[in-house]
Design a protein around this motif. Structure first.
Motif, short mmCIF file in Angstrom:
data_model
loop_
_atom_site.label_atom_id
_atom_site.label_comp_id
_atom_site.label_asym_id
_atom_site.label_seq_id
_atom_site.Cartn_x
_atom_site.Cartn_y
_atom_site.Cartn_z
N PHE B 152 3.92 10.91 -1.98
CA PHE B 152 4.55 10.43 -3.20
C PHE B 152 4.09 9.02 -3.56
O PHE B 152 3.82 8.72 -4.72
N SER B 153 3.98 8.18 -2.54
CA SER B 153 3.56 6.80 -2.81
C SER B 153 2.08 6.75 -3.19
O SER B 153 1.63 5.79 -3.79
N GLY B 154 1.34 7.79 -2.82
CA GLY B 154 -0.09 7.82 -3.12
C GLY B 154 -0.87 6.77 -2.35
O GLY B 154 -1.90 6.30 -2.80
N LEU B 155 -0.38 6.40 -1.17
CA LEU B 155 -1.02 5.32 -0.42
C LEU B 155 -1.69 5.83 0.86
O LEU B 155 -1.81 5.08 1.83
N GLU B 156 -2.12 7.09 0.86
CA GLU B 156 -2.66 7.68 2.09
C GLU B 156 -3.72 6.80 2.73
O GLU B 156 -3.77 6.64 3.96
N LYS B 157 -4.56 6.19 1.90
CA LYS B 157 -5.70 5.44 2.45
C LYS B 157 -5.28 4.09 3.02
O LYS B 157 -6.01 3.48 3.78
N LEU B 193 9.57 -0.38 -11.28
CA LEU B 193 8.56 0.58 -11.71
C LEU B 193 7.57 -0.05 -12.68
O LEU B 193 6.49 0.49 -12.90
N ALA B 194 7.94 -1.19 -13.24
CA ALA B 194 7.09 -1.81 -14.24
C ALA B 194 5.73 -2.20 -13.69
O ALA B 194 4.74 -2.26 -14.42
N LYS B 199 0.46 6.72 -13.85
CA LYS B 199 0.64 7.94 -13.07
C LYS B 199 1.88 7.83 -12.18
O LYS B 199 2.70 8.73 -12.11
N PHE B 200 1.99 6.68 -11.53
CA PHE B 200 3.13 6.50 -10.64
C PHE B 200 4.43 6.44 -11.43
O PHE B 200 5.46 6.94 -11.00
N ARG B 201 4.37 5.84 -12.60
CA ARG B 201 5.59 5.73 -13.39
C ARG B 201 6.10 7.11 -13.78
O ARG B 201 7.28 7.40 -13.70
N ALA B 202 5.16 7.97 -14.18
CA ALA B 202 5.56 9.32 -14.56
C ALA B 202 6.18 10.04 -13.36
O ALA B 202 7.21 10.71 -13.47
N ARG B 203 5.54 9.86 -12.21
CA ARG B 203 6.03 10.52 -11.01
C ARG B 203 7.42 10.01 -10.62
O ARG B 203 8.31 10.77 -10.24
#
Lengths: 291, 262
Positions: B152-157, B193-194, B199-203
């Motif tokens: 969810f955070s999109g921080l895998e790397k 969220l700002a 993409k993250f905001r939508a999620r």
């Protein structure tokens, strides 16, 4: 019906209040994994940036002992030293180091984790407890070094060496109590953290770490010595823990202790811990505020 | 409930939903120096010694705000800078003491603000584990949710990097991913969220709707009216510490925009 009654009927709690002590303690107990994990992770991250890594857990106390051994063993000779002075000094320095470290870290545990405290909801008591646990985990390898050194310098392992287990357990409880009290005081009055190094230094030089309180102030050569100082030392918790640890590990007449030290140290530990839990809980809603 | 002097038409209380937060005539006052500096303990003491009280000014950040939030509410909080939005949110969490009035809540909410990492020296992974444990999850529950949180955070790397190396957007993403696992509780998102990308905001907006549907309650402080329209079922408009309007998002936002354009 007032809003307060309305809220109570709906099962809502007043924000800025604190849960009853019993629930609070149960809440903290449920987070024991947090306390242990935080302690472990912090040790790892503290060493991560050094190229020698986790070796520092052992290296730090060794260097410490080396410095003090050099200063007090060679540069400043004195006649107030018991036999087995090197072992005496080593135990003193290592055991005291845990106390000093956990006191300082406990005092800063709330202020240093402000961002965590301000974002997530959890009983704040886990922070000082984690800080002391961290220092305790760092203390354990130094106990190992201590034992190895005792063996290497020709001391035979004795069954009563095992007494260090209850001694250090009490010592841990004592340090937790002290950290809880200090953490709350430092949250009210931040300047306290600036005083702590001086306080620990004061205790370092006044507690018998590189000299024996009994030899220095006890009766000898016909003088009656300073019975008051001996008396104060009898009730000084760090001196009690040091004496207990030395008596468990070292042989010889100068290391037999008053059996009442067990009672005193036990009372200090449990008493301060119980007080610390209550005292810290009393200001639970206060931690993390900026004003 | 005590009535306050401003004539705010509160929406009809829903019959089937339980109140989770009651804000009852809350006042918050800060003591500030006229220079704008908040007094420290030492300053306060020296004031007493010299007997000069003139420079001290009281800022009335909240002036009698009352409302009730129910479960499944997602409440947008709007207002100009300095209108008391953040103060209200901090008061709901208990970080700012109220000078008068009281706030009641069913549980201690999590507050996501812009800014500092949780534990900046530890890696993102360790922050998720410790944050989860702090919020009361067991190690097994965290393990079960861990991949979801990271995804969810999109921080895998970046998950094994210390958080001090994260950008503010990355920090916000990790914090939001972590705090929003607790789906049945109160979550306060204060502008966090700002700093996220689109993409993250939508999620995260989708996640907020999800929390709402799972009987959670969300407060969203934002200057993005679109975000609020997309996620909120109710909007509160604060101005200079008073509640101006409380109700349907479109109505309140229209009135707010009109007042802004004047």
């Amino acid at each position: 019906m007032t809003t307060a009654e309305d809220a109570a009927r709906l099962g809502l709690h007043k924000v800025g209040g604190r849960p009853p002590l019993r629930d609070y303690v149960a809440d903290v107990w449920r987070r024991r994994t947090f306390i242990y994990s935080m302690a472990r992770f912090k040790i790892e991250s503290e060493n991560q940036q050094n190229s020698l890594g986790m070796l520092w857990v052992i290296l730090k106390p060794l260097l410490n002992a080396l410095v003090y051994g050099l200063i007090f063993g060679l540069l400043l000779p004195s006649n107030t030293r018991p036999p087995h002075f090197v072992e005496f000094l080593l135990i003193g320095v290592f055991v005291f180091e845990f106390f000093a470290q956990s006191w300082t870290a406990g005092g800063k545990s709330i202020t240093n984790n402000a961002s965590l405290v301000q974002s997530l909801a959890f009983p704040r008591m886990v922070l000082p407890l984690a800080a002391v646990t961290q220092r305790f985990l760092q203390f354990l390898p130094t106990v190992g070094i201590m034992l190895v050194f005792l063996l290497a310098s020709g001391n035979r392992p004795q069954l009563h060496w095992l007494l260090i287990v209850p001694i250090f357990a009490l010592y841990f409880v004592f340090s937790c109590g002290l950290a809880l009290v200090t953490a709350r005081l430092a949250a009210h009055w931040r300047d306290l953290n600036n005083f702590l190094p001086f306080l620990t230094r004061f205790f370092f030089y006044t507690t018998g770490i590189f000299f024996s309180v009994e030899e220095r102030f006890g009766p000898r050569d016909g003088h009656k010595g300073h019975p008051t100082i001996i008396k104060i030392s009898d009730f000084q918790p760090i001196h009690e823990f040091l004496s207990l640890a030395r008596s468990a590990l070292l042989a010889g007449d100068s290391y037999t202790i008053d059996e009442r030290y067990w009672l005193f140290a036990g009372t200090w530990s449990l008493g301060l811990f119980a007080f610390g839990v209550w005292f810290f809980w009393r200001a639970e809603e206060r931690y993390g505020r900026v004003d | 409930m005590s009535t306050d002097e401003t004539q705010v038409q509160a929406p009809q209380p829903p019959k089937d939903r339980k109140p989770v937060v009651i804000v009852d005539d809350v006042h918050v006052e800060y003591k500030v120096f006229a220079t704008g500096k908040r007094p420290t303990a030492a300053d306060r003491r020296s004031k007493v010694l010299r007997g000069r009280g003139k420079q001290m000014r009281t800022v009335h950040a909240l002036k009698g705000v009352s409302f009730t939030a129910y479960e499944q509410d997602s409440i947008g909080v709007i207002g100009t800078n300095g209108s008391g939005k953040s103060t209200l949110m901090r008061a709901i969490v208990g970080l700012t003491p109220t000078s008068r009035g009281a706030i009641y809540a069913s549980s201690r909410p999590s507050l996501l603000g812009v800014g500092a990492a949780l534990m900046k020296d530890l890696s993102g992974e360790r922050n998720i584990i410790l944050g989860g444990l702090a919020m009361g999850f067991s190690m097994d529950e965290i393990e079960a949710n861990f991949d979801d949180i990271v995804a969810f955070s999109g921080l895998e790397k970046f998950i094994d990097l210390p958080m001090r190396a994260y950008s503010s957007g990355m920090t916000a993403r990790l914090k939001f991913a972590l705090a929003s696992v607790q789906t049945h509780d109160i979550l306060i998102v204060d502008e966090a969220l700002a700093v996220g990308d689109r993409k993250f905001r939508a999620r995260s907006e989708a996640r907020i709707r999800e929390i709402r549907d799972n009987a959670g309650t969300v407060f969203l402080v934002s200057h993005s009216m679109q975000s609020i329209l997309d996620t909120c079922s109710r909007v509160i408009w604060l101005d200079q510490g008073t509640l101006v309007m409380d109700g349907d998002p479109e109505e309140v936002i229209d009135a707010y925009n009109e007042a802004q354009d004047k």
